[in-house]
Write an enzyme that holds these catalytic residues in place. Structure first.
Site, PDB file in Angstrom:
ATOM      1  N   ASP A  10     -23.597  15.716  32.634  1.00  0.00           N
ATOM      2  CA  ASP A  10     -24.529  14.612  32.409  1.00  0.00           C
ATOM      3  C   ASP A  10     -25.889  15.101  31.923  1.00  0.00           C
ATOM      4  O   ASP A  10     -26.700  14.325  31.447  1.00  0.00           O
ATOM      5  CB  ASP A  10     -24.691  13.782  33.691  1.00  0.00           C
ATOM      6  N   ASP A  53     -18.311  19.111  34.915  1.00  0.00           N
ATOM      7  CA  ASP A  53     -19.408  19.097  35.885  1.00  0.00           C
ATOM      8  C   ASP A  53     -18.990  18.235  37.084  1.00  0.00           C
ATOM      9  O   ASP A  53     -18.350  17.206  36.916  1.00  0.00           O
ATOM     10  CB  ASP A  53     -20.658  18.511  35.212  1.00  0.00           C
ATOM     11  N   MET A  55     -21.264  17.134  39.746  1.00  0.00           N
ATOM     12  CA  MET A  55     -22.283  16.136  40.103  1.00  0.00           C
ATOM     13  C   MET A  55     -22.692  15.326  38.874  1.00  0.00           C
ATOM     14  O   MET A  55     -23.449  15.807  38.029  1.00  0.00           O
ATOM     15  CB  MET A  55     -23.528  16.853  40.660  1.00  0.00           C
ATOM     16  N   ASP A 328      45.812  23.653  12.846  1.00  0.00           N
ATOM     17  CA  ASP A 328      45.562  22.235  12.627  1.00  0.00           C
ATOM     18  C   ASP A 328      46.697  21.456  13.287  1.00  0.00           C
ATOM     19  O   ASP A 328      47.872  21.750  13.071  1.00  0.00           O
ATOM     20  CB  ASP A 328      45.523  21.977  11.109  1.00  0.00           C
ATOM     21  N   ILE A 329      46.325  20.490  14.137  1.00  0.00           N
ATOM     22  CA  ILE A 329      47.353  19.703  14.822  1.00  0.00           C
ATOM     23  C   ILE A 329      48.077  18.837  13.789  1.00  0.00           C
ATOM     24  O   ILE A 329      47.426  18.171  12.968  1.00  0.00           O
ATOM     25  CB  ILE A 329      46.722  18.821  15.927  1.00  0.00           C
ATOM     26  N   ASN A 336      45.830   9.110  16.888  1.00  0.00           N
ATOM     27  CA  ASN A 336      44.706   8.165  16.967  1.00  0.00           C
ATOM     28  C   ASN A 336      45.141   6.746  16.631  1.00  0.00           C
ATOM     29  O   ASN A 336      44.760   5.788  17.309  1.00  0.00           O
ATOM     30  CB  ASN A 336      43.584   8.592  16.018  1.00  0.00           C
ATOM     31  N   ASP A 345      41.256  11.945  21.944  1.00  0.00           N
ATOM     32  CA  ASP A 345      40.312  12.905  22.529  1.00  0.00           C
ATOM     33  C   ASP A 345      40.958  13.685  23.667  1.00  0.00           C
ATOM     34  O   ASP A 345      40.736  14.884  23.832  1.00  0.00           O
ATOM     35  CB  ASP A 345      39.067  12.167  23.057  1.00  0.00           C
ATOM     36  N   GLU A 371      40.462  18.123  14.168  1.00  0.00           N
ATOM     37  CA  GLU A 371      41.625  18.627  14.914  1.00  0.00           C
ATOM     38  C   GLU A 371      41.965  20.047  14.464  1.00  0.00           C
ATOM     39  O   GLU A 371      43.101  20.480  14.532  1.00  0.00           O
ATOM     40  CB  GLU A 371      42.825  17.674  14.750  1.00  0.00           C
TER      41      GLU A 371
END
Ligand SMILES: [Mg+2]
Length: 457
Positions: A10, A53, A55, A328-329, A336, A345, A371
């Site tokens: 201040d 500060d 005060m 590869d599946i 799906n 999944d 896959e």
């Protein structure tokens, strides 16, 4: 180090004095002449540190600090209380309000710069971790804040001091639930730091019996204690030692003789910071781990595979070939389409499980795409790789995949391409050859293993 400092006082002449001193050390200084102005400034554009500060008319420094620490926008900004009062009770009041340190008027330059630098250093480390943590929170992966707030901080503490009443101070810490070790011997202290890990170390740098500063630098040179906060105990008025201690990496300090309440608060503060940073680090580590994993199957992802394959290929030689299975599946889109994506999944998850069960621990399995899966077999020749491929093919074919939603037994087969390398080839080239073999396996009727024979060199 450049840092932005907000000076709050201040009395204009005090502001100008601190501003001149800090600017001369290349800090960027902003100013505020009252509590409300300070709060607005830290909220709108948080600085790196606030010199506050105590005060002031209207709102005093304690109140400003308390409000700052409740504002999420600036709660992390360190606050140094600047006070003409040098009573421990005021220090404790300030620490309760969330202040990180104190400077007593008239302000000693050396301790001010050392203190500001040390706090700014700590803040930038926190900030780095906080940014990574934010990413995790955005992804809904984090619990660090909740954990850090919920627990009262305790830990393993090493207290190195030669004071006669050391057992009393050790008791004080033990009563708070800490695991405390005390010593007044230089070599014993070093041995402790090498053989154990600590959550906080308290070391006197003003003892005539041992070189506390040297201990401090030994502690800081020890990589396993890099994240352990160190609190230095310094004889009141010894600014030179204090500055040295902070420069050597002490995180905080206390003046001797010790004030009990301040001692307890400061130790708790350091333990809390340690606990918080430990949590953040763990989360960052888990986050990195997760970034390299496929979420559905838990296998490594394609990004990790490319990196890993480059590394493995660098070490490959005719005596140490690397083999690759790409699989590869067969007709996965039918799964799906017939059973839905949840069932699809589940098949992928179980497929990953059968895959992992049928390879060695050192082999790397990864989900390459929808896959598509890849297994890297280091130190494996093409013949062995084909045997592994055949084992995998049979493991997939031999039993139908059991899914729950909808309840069904789904027969699955896989086509596998094999390629090997003795080095001198990029990971992309090896993957391409394996892919060509897979393409042939598909073309020749699926549910089979085909090896791509490299042209003779
Ligand atoms: Mg004032």
């Amino acid at each position: 180090m450049t840092a932005r400092v907000l000076v709050v006082d201040d009395i204009p002449v005090n502001v100008r004095l601190l501003e001149a001193k800090l600017s001369a050390e290349y800090f960027h200084v902003q100013t505020a002449s009252g509590g409300q102005e300070a709060l607005t400034k830290v909220h709108d554009d948080p600085p790196d540190i606030v010199l506050l500060d105590v005060m002031m008319p209207g709102m005093d420094g304690f109140e400003v600090c308390r409000r700052m620490k409740q504002d999420p926008a600036c709660a992390h900004v360190p606050v140094v209380m600047v006070t003409a009062l040098d009573q421990p009770s005021d220090r404790v009041k300030g620490l309760d309000a969330g202040a990180d340190d104190f400077l007593t008027k008239p302000v000693d330059d050396l301790s001010m710069f050392a203190r500001v630098r040390s706090l700014v250093r700590m803040k930038s480390m926190f900030e780095e971790l906080r940014m990574r943590e934010e990413t995790r929170q955005t992804l809904g992966l984090s619990d660090a804040n909740a954990l850090a707030k919920g627990r009262d901080p305790t830990g393993a503490i090493l207290f190195i001091d030669d004071r006669l009443d050391l057992p009393l101070w050790l008791d004080t810490l033990s009563c708070l639930g800490n695991d405390v070790t005390g010593t007044s011997d230089f070599d014993a202290a070093l041995t402790h730091t090498r053989e154990h890990s600590y959550d906080a170390i308290i070391v006197s740098v003003s003892s005539p019996l041992f070189d506390g500063l040297r201990l401090l630098s030994e502690i800081r040179a020890n990589p396993s204690l890099r994240n352990t906060p160190v609190i230095a105990l310094v004889a009141a008025g010894d600014h030179r030692k204090l500055a040295q201690a902070l420069d050597l990496g002490a995180n905080d300090y206390l003046h001797l003789p010790l004030d009990r309440s301040e001692f307890v608060v400061r130790v708790k503060t350091q333990l809390r910071k340690k606990m918080y940073t430990d949590l953040l680090r763990q989360n960052v580590q888990r986050g990195m781990e997760m970034a390299l994993r496929d979420h559905l199957t838990g296998l490594f992802n394609r990004r990790y595979l490319s990196q890993h394959l480059e590394t493995v290929l660098k070490c490959a030689s005719p005596a140490k070939p690397v083999s690759l299975l790409i699989m590869d599946i067969d007709y996965f889109s039918r799964v799906n389409n017939t059973y839905g994506h949840l069932a699809g999944d589940e098949v992928l998850r179980q497929f990953a499980g059968r895959l992992v069960e049928n390879i060695r621990g050192i082999d790397l399995a990864c989900r390459y795409g929808g896959e598509e899966f890849v297994v890297v077999l280091s130190d494996t020749d093409p013949n062995v790789a084909c045997v592994v491929g055949e084992r995998l093919r049979r493991a997939v074919e031999k039993a139908a995949f059991q899914v729950e939603q909808p309840s069904a037994q789904i027969p699955v087969t896989v086509s596998i391409g094999v390629a090997s390398s003795t080095g001198g080839e990029s990971s992309a080239a090896l993957l391409r050859r394996a892919d060509q073999a897979l393409y042939r396996a598909k073309g020749e009727g699926r549910n089979r293993v085909i090896a791509e024979i490299a042209e003779a060199a």
